[in-house]
Write a protein that holds these residues in place. Structure first.
Motif, PDB file in Angstrom:
ATOM      1  N   LEU A 155      41.102  36.221  -2.705  1.00  0.00           N
ATOM      2  CA  LEU A 155      40.016  37.297  -2.442  1.00  0.00           C
ATOM      3  C   LEU A 155      39.029  37.501  -1.531  1.00  0.00           C
ATOM      4  O   LEU A 155      38.473  37.786  -0.683  1.00  0.00           O
ATOM      5  CB  LEU A 155      39.781  38.517  -3.784  1.00  0.00           C
ATOM      6  CG  LEU A 155      41.135  39.508  -4.311  1.00  0.00           C
ATOM      7  CD1 LEU A 155      42.376  38.660  -4.677  1.00  0.00           C
ATOM      8  CD2 LEU A 155      40.655  39.920  -4.714  1.00  0.00           C
ATOM      9  N   GLU A 156      37.680  36.207  -2.441  1.00  0.00           N
ATOM     10  CA  GLU A 156      37.046  36.440  -1.056  1.00  0.00           C
ATOM     11  C   GLU A 156      37.657  36.010   0.048  1.00  0.00           C
ATOM     12  O   GLU A 156      36.653  35.860   1.412  1.00  0.00           O
ATOM     13  CB  GLU A 156      36.196  35.115  -2.010  1.00  0.00           C
ATOM     14  CG  GLU A 156      34.776  35.092  -1.352  1.00  0.00           C
ATOM     15  CD  GLU A 156      34.365  33.837  -2.464  1.00  0.00           C
ATOM     16  OE1 GLU A 156      32.891  32.942  -1.280  1.00  0.00           O
ATOM     17  OE2 GLU A 156      34.248  33.756  -3.367  1.00  0.00           O
ATOM     18  N   SER A 157      38.686  35.106   0.859  1.00  0.00           N
ATOM     19  CA  SER A 157      38.753  34.813   1.732  1.00  0.00           C
ATOM     20  C   SER A 157      38.969  36.051   3.504  1.00  0.00           C
ATOM     21  O   SER A 157      39.248  35.393   4.170  1.00  0.00           O
ATOM     22  CB  SER A 157      39.700  34.126   1.818  1.00  0.00           C
ATOM     23  OG  SER A 157      40.917  34.207   1.950  1.00  0.00           O
ATOM     24  N   PHE A 158      39.168  37.508   2.275  1.00  0.00           N
ATOM     25  CA  PHE A 158      39.269  38.787   2.397  1.00  0.00           C
ATOM     26  C   PHE A 158      37.872  39.769   3.032  1.00  0.00           C
ATOM     27  O   PHE A 158      38.024  40.665   3.523  1.00  0.00           O
ATOM     28  CB  PHE A 158      39.878  39.423   1.859  1.00  0.00           C
ATOM     29  CG  PHE A 158      41.950  39.084   2.094  1.00  0.00           C
ATOM     30  CD1 PHE A 158      42.570  39.127   3.085  1.00  0.00           C
ATOM     31  CD2 PHE A 158      42.537  37.868   1.408  1.00  0.00           C
ATOM     32  CE1 PHE A 158      43.600  38.169   3.231  1.00  0.00           C
ATOM     33  CE2 PHE A 158      43.261  37.233   0.825  1.00  0.00           C
ATOM     34  CZ  PHE A 158      44.315  37.309   1.760  1.00  0.00           C
ATOM     35  N   GLY A 159      36.962  38.599   2.407  1.00  0.00           N
ATOM     36  CA  GLY A 159      35.368  39.101   2.421  1.00  0.00           C
ATOM     37  C   GLY A 159      35.476  41.034   1.928  1.00  0.00           C
ATOM     38  O   GLY A 159      36.291  41.145   0.712  1.00  0.00           O
ATOM     39  N   LEU A 163      44.302  39.736  -8.709  1.00  0.00           N
ATOM     40  CA  LEU A 163      43.545  39.776  -9.514  1.00  0.00           C
ATOM     41  C   LEU A 163      43.764  39.508 -10.461  1.00  0.00           C
ATOM     42  O   LEU A 163      43.623  39.192 -11.890  1.00  0.00           O
ATOM     43  CB  LEU A 163      42.206  39.369  -9.067  1.00  0.00           C
ATOM     44  CG  LEU A 163      40.997  38.782  -9.806  1.00  0.00           C
ATOM     45  CD1 LEU A 163      41.303  37.020 -10.140  1.00  0.00           C
ATOM     46  CD2 LEU A 163      39.522  39.244  -9.136  1.00  0.00           C
ATOM     47  N   ARG A 164      43.533  41.209 -11.059  1.00  0.00           N
ATOM     48  CA  ARG A 164      43.642  41.550 -12.484  1.00  0.00           C
ATOM     49  C   ARG A 164      45.343  40.940 -12.787  1.00  0.00           C
ATOM     50  O   ARG A 164      45.013  40.664 -14.448  1.00  0.00           O
ATOM     51  CB  ARG A 164      43.867  43.053 -12.095  1.00  0.00           C
ATOM     52  CG  ARG A 164      43.063  44.369 -11.625  1.00  0.00           C
ATOM     53  CD  ARG A 164      42.409  44.928 -12.053  1.00  0.00           C
ATOM     54  NE  ARG A 164      42.518  46.643 -10.440  1.00  0.00           N
ATOM     55  CZ  ARG A 164      44.061  46.147 -10.496  1.00  0.00           C
ATOM     56  NH1 ARG A 164      44.729  46.679 -11.730  1.00  0.00           N
ATOM     57  NH2 ARG A 164      44.420  47.148  -9.472  1.00  0.00           N
ATOM     58  N   ASP A 165      45.886  41.121 -12.557  1.00  0.00           N
ATOM     59  CA  ASP A 165      47.288  40.448 -12.841  1.00  0.00           C
ATOM     60  C   ASP A 165      47.470  38.966 -12.898  1.00  0.00           C
ATOM     61  O   ASP A 165      48.342  38.691 -13.972  1.00  0.00           O
ATOM     62  CB  ASP A 165      49.004  40.756 -11.802  1.00  0.00           C
ATOM     63  CG  ASP A 165      48.839  42.210 -11.392  1.00  0.00           C
ATOM     64  OD1 ASP A 165      48.891  43.039 -12.758  1.00  0.00           O
ATOM     65  OD2 ASP A 165      49.877  42.934 -10.879  1.00  0.00           O
ATOM     66  N   ALA A 166      46.751  38.628 -12.201  1.00  0.00           N
ATOM     67  CA  ALA A 166      46.600  37.166 -12.907  1.00  0.00           C
ATOM     68  C   ALA A 166      46.023  37.248 -13.989  1.00  0.00           C
ATOM     69  O   ALA A 166      45.876  35.728 -14.499  1.00  0.00           O
ATOM     70  CB  ALA A 166      45.788  36.302 -11.525  1.00  0.00           C
TER      71      ALA A 166
END
Length: 623
Positions: free
Chosen positions: A448-452, A466-469
């Motif tokens: 997610l961080e890689s999308f800024g 991320l929530r599902d992970a």
């Protein structure tokens, strides 16, 4: 054809910068300079105009064709054209069609309707049309059936989970009911496919959508957690026809819209008494059905759970008030009879974890070819590529670990498993589940961080990944619960699971002994394995509490060393690429045996337990 991922399906197409005719509001005049800039097309912002720059979104391409490791692994172990053709076609369907359904499930979560317009209790769980399409698709594609058709012999489970791996990130969490359905079919098969569950087994494993059933897994009660032996209060009241009626409260039931369920309960004797502890638990089968008035038979849905993630799937609290059921296990053998189910559902969980990592890496990789920052594409920034490469190494390690457990399961089910295979399956199932669950949260977060900033915007769909992970380290046993299960497998096998582990890792390393490019990785794994053997011998002489404190780090060490050996082994086969070698080398740079590292620091000394508790519950000094 490439499709944009589900994570962008809820976002409207990029707006075009359209210049309207210059119309001055009454009482105002446009300056000559403004009119000249607008006529030349250089006036980027004016009133409702928002400018001409938009970030490009990543595109989801065929996840089978885009995954070099998946294709290489299957070329090595399952080089049948039929499997490749099916996975390729399914990957195309996932990218072009199914991914949109998954997004629909996310934005249209289930809701509970307690009463009809005339006040009758109906307890309807209303799901999206896409959720229903996922059920039909699952049957058509054989996502459960493949494991029982066994068209590819010992590799059938690898084939099934490869397909699930492609499907999972786009499935709208439909992989959860499929995991429980697969687990239920496995239990029924192990107990014996006969009345009253013969039709249920056929429906769980069919490819016909109109006949396909999913199964629930209703184990958790109000005390919650994995301790079902002391936490199960549901009672089973015997009926004169040999059936039972179940009465109890199920606190957490996933995929509550299932057609049937397997659940634990305590059978009453003639006096109404039950046996406490695990010896009193039996396994029961019940169908979810409605009476002529539309009411659920013996079930009331109390409420749907409001969860951090997995919102696509209905999870509910249920009151069982006379649910008709049949006992499947021998009386008092309920916990033992669900062992097979746990193996299956934990493998599904591990597959979903590896799949989540692969999807976020795939999207981040594509985005890096489109997003420009500081004068060049993200892919041309070495630090960004280093970050994605680290995510890729974790993803590759997780994939190979999961697929090896699937291989072991396939060998067991096809009657080809050796005693070593059986011991490895018992040990590695909880190890793979606990380790990949933790990996998934870390890798998806980094992704997610890689999308800024876009990685944090809800309507891109990225935060949902991320929530599902996060659930993957919780469902089917938390990290600590599974770490203790690893210790249990060692104790109950008198250490034979570890003997199998050491033997197999050494055999994997032996195959790479003459490959000079891999020698640093081989040395690292070999050294870590020796350290782990020494630790096991020392720990065997210590008090029982010593190993319990070390359990989590021991499980991590087992996962890292074994995964390193698998990466090395994969890099040795004749079709391996230079990337396979590089991934093995990079994996083996990490601390492969953290349990020894922390042992040297005294982390498992029994005195640390009291110090840990004192630290957690530290209170400010009064006065």
């Amino acid at each position: 054809m490439p499709r944009r991922s589900r994570v962008w399906c809820g976002v409207p197409p990029a707006l075009k910068h359209i210049r309207s005719a210059s119309v001055a509001e009454p009482g105002t005049r446009r300056s000559n300079e403004e009119q000249l800039w607008e006529a030349a097309g250089y006036l980027p912002f004016s009133r409702a105009k928002i400018g001409s720059f938009f970030q490009e979104r990543p595109v989801l391409k065929n996840p089978f064709l885009e995954d070099a490791l998946l294709r290489g692994y299957l070329r090595r172990h399952l080089p049948q054209e039929a499997a490749f053709s099916d996975l390729c076609a399914f990957g195309e369907r996932v990218a072009s069609e199914v991914d949109d359904w998954g997004r629909e499930c996310e934005v249209t979560p289930p809701r509970l309707v307690h009463f009809d317009p005339w006040g009758r209790r109906v307890d309807h769980i209303v799901t999206s049309p896409a959720w229903k399409r996922m059920k039909d698709l699952s049957a058509q594609e054989g996502l459960v059936a493949i494991g029982y058709e066994r068209s590819f012999g010992e590799w059938s489970r690898v084939y099934q989970m490869s397909k699930m791996y492609i499907f999972s990130p786009s499935s709208g969490l439909y992989t959860c009911p499929l995991a429980m359905t697969d687990g239920a079919a496995k239990v029924i098969q192990s107990i014996g496919v006969s009345w009253p569950v013969d039709e249920a087994f056929d429906r769980l494993t069919t490819r016909q959508p109109e006949r396909f059933w999913t199964s629930g897994q209703w184990m958790t009660e109000r005390q919650g957690g994995s301790d079902v032996a002391s936490g199960t209060e549901t009672v089973a009241v015997p009926q004169t026809d040999g059936s039972y009626k179940l009465h109890g409260f199920k606190w957490f039931t996933s995929a509550t819209d299932a057609d049937m369920t397997l659940t634990l309960a305590r059978a009453q004797d003639r006096t109404g008494a039950t046996t406490p502890g695990s010896r009193g638990l039996s396994l029961f089968y019940g169908e979810v059905s409605r009476d002529e008035d539309g009411r659920l038979k013996g079930i009331e849905v109390q409420r749907l759970k409001d969860k951090l993630g997995t919102r696509q799937m209905p999870t509910a609290e249920l009151l069982l008030d006379g649910l008709p059921a049949y006992r499947l296990s021998e009386e008092g053998r309920g916990v033992a009879s669900i062992a097979n189910m746990l193996t299956i559902t934990r493998i599904h969980n591990s597959t979903s974890a590896a799949a989540a990592m692969r999807r976020v890496v795939q999207l981040a990789r594509d985005y890096a070819t489109r997003r420009t920052a500081f004068g060049k594409l993200l892919k041309d920034h070495p630090l960004h590529m280093q970050t994605l490469a680290r995510m890729e190494v974790e993803t590759r390690g997780a994939f190979l670990l999961v697929m090896d457990v699937c291989r072991l399961l396939g060998r067991e089910e096809s009657g080809m498993a050796t005693q070593l295979d059986a011991h490895l399956l018992r040990l590695l199932t909880p190890v793979a589940k606990l380790y990949t669950g933790k990996q998934a949260v870390a890798v998806v977060s980094e992704g997610l961080e890689s999308f800024g900033g876009q990685g944090y915007i809800e309507d891109t769909g990225l935060p949902g990944l991320l929530r599902d992970a996060q659930v993957l380290s919780i469902w089917e046993g938390t990290t600590n619960v599974l770490s203790l299960d690893v210790l249990r497998s060692v104790a109950r096998s008198s250490g034979m699971v570890l003997h199998a582990y050491f033997t197999h890792v050494k055999s994997l390393l032996a195959g790479a002994s003459n490959v000079s490019s891999l020698s640093p990785a081989v040395r690292a794994v070999d050294a870590a394995l020796s350290e782990l053997e020494d630790f096991v011998q020392i720990a065997a002489t210590r008090a029982p509490g010593y190993l319990e404190l070390a359990a989590r780090d021991l499980a991590y060490s087992l996962a890292r060393i074994y995964t390193g050996a698998l990466l090395i082994d994969h890099a040795c086969w004749k079709g391996a690429s230079s990337s396979d070698t590089y991934a093995a080398l990079r994996w083996c740079e990490k601390d492969l045996c953290p349990v020894v590292t922390k042992q040297a620091r005294g982390c498992y000394d029994l005195s640390t337990a009291a110090l840990d508790a004192a630290l957690v519950y530290d209170r400010p000094i009064q006065g």
